[in-house]
Scaffold this motif. Structure first.
Motif, short mmCIF file in Angstrom:
data_model
loop_
_atom_site.label_atom_id
_atom_site.label_comp_id
_atom_site.label_asym_id
_atom_site.label_seq_id
_atom_site.Cartn_x
_atom_site.Cartn_y
_atom_site.Cartn_z
N GLU A 71 0.83 -1.22 0.00
CA GLU A 71 0.00 0.00 0.00
C GLU A 71 0.86 1.26 0.00
O GLU A 71 0.44 2.30 -0.50
N GLU A 72 2.06 1.19 0.56
CA GLU A 72 2.97 2.35 0.56
C GLU A 72 3.25 2.84 -0.86
O GLU A 72 3.47 4.02 -1.08
N PHE A 73 3.26 1.91 -1.81
CA PHE A 73 3.63 2.24 -3.18
C PHE A 73 2.42 2.57 -4.05
O PHE A 73 2.58 2.87 -5.23
N ALA A 74 1.24 2.51 -3.46
CA ALA A 74 0.01 2.87 -4.18
C ALA A 74 -0.48 4.25 -3.70
O ALA A 74 -1.50 4.73 -4.19
N GLN A 75 0.25 4.87 -2.78
CA GLN A 75 -0.14 6.17 -2.22
C GLN A 75 0.34 7.31 -3.10
O GLN A 75 1.36 7.18 -3.80
N VAL A 98 -3.87 -0.71 -7.70
CA VAL A 98 -3.67 -0.16 -9.04
C VAL A 98 -2.40 0.68 -8.99
O VAL A 98 -2.29 1.61 -8.19
N TRP A 99 -1.43 0.31 -9.80
CA TRP A 99 -0.15 1.01 -9.80
C TRP A 99 -0.21 2.16 -10.80
O TRP A 99 -0.51 1.91 -11.98
N PRO A 100 0.09 3.37 -10.38
CA PRO A 100 0.13 4.49 -11.32
C PRO A 100 1.15 4.22 -12.43
O PRO A 100 2.17 3.58 -12.20
#
Length: 169
Positions: A71-75, A98-100
Motif C-alpha cells: 500500500e505504501e507504493f500505491a499512495q 492499481v499502480w500508477p
C-alpha cells in the motif's frame, strides 16, 4: 544523454525474504539504471535474519531493509513503478493495488526459503538457492535492450525470464 532510471517493485506476501533479496540484488547489480523496492501484501513486519545473512555473504548492503506493505507504493507521492514483479505464488494470485503509470508486470515465483523446515544448513541452502535464481533472472533482465524494445516486447521478455524454463539447475 541521461539514461532513464527504472523503478522496480518486487512483491511477496510477507516481504521478509524473496522480495528483499530481489531488492538488494537489483539495487546492487543495476546501479544507475534501476532503483528497486520491495513490499508485501501481508508484511511480516520484520526481515528474516537469513535474508540479511545471505546478502552479507555476497558482500551486499544489509542496511535499510524493512518489511512493509505494498500500500505504501500505491499512495500519492510514492515512486512511479516501471516494473512490478511478484516473487511468490500467493501474491501473484491476490488483487494488487492499481499502480500508477501502468508498469510492466511479471511473475517470477520462487519457493519461500523462510518456509523451509529443518536444520540451519537446510535453511541456509534454501536462501542461497533463492538468491542464485533471482540473481540469474536479474542478470537476464539487465541484458535486455530496454531502450530499443517496445512495451509489449519488454512485457514478453520479463515474463519469459520468470518462466520455469529459465530456472537455474
Amino acid at each position: 544523454m541521461i539514461e532513464k532510471t527504472y523503478n522496480v517493485l518486487f512483491i511477496c506476501t510477507g516481504n521478509s525474504a524473496r522480495s528483499i533479496l530481489a531488492e538488494g540484488l537489483l539495487n546492487e547489480m543495476g546501479r544507475g539504471r534501476f532503483k528497486a523496492y520491495s513490499a508485501g501484501s501481508h508484511p511480516k513486519g520484520v526481515v528474516h535474519p537469513l535474508t540479511l545473512q545471505t546478502l552479507a555473504a555476497h558482500r551486499m548492503a544489509t542496511e535499510g531493509y524493512r518489511s512493509k506493505s505494498w500500500e505504501e507504493f500505491a499512495q500519492p507521492g510514492a515512486p512511479v513503478m516501471d516494473f512490478v514483479f511478484t516473487v511468490c505464488d500467493q501474491a501473484a494470485g491476490e488483487v494488487c493495488p492499481v499502480w500508477p503509470g501502468q508498469p510492466v508486470s511479471a511473475h517470477w515465483g520462487l519457493p519461500d526459503p523462510a518456509a523451509v523446515q529443518g536444520n540451519e544448513e537446510a535453511q541456509e541452502r534454501a536462501f542461497r538457492a533463492a538468491f542464485v535464481t533471482m540473481k540469474r533472472r536479474i542478470e537476464l533482465m539487465l541484458a535486455l535492450p530496454l531502450d530499443k524494445l517496445d512495451r509489449l516486447a519488454i512485457q514478453q521478455q520479463v515474463r519469459a525470464i520468470g518462466a520455469p524454463a529459465q530456472e537455474v539447475a
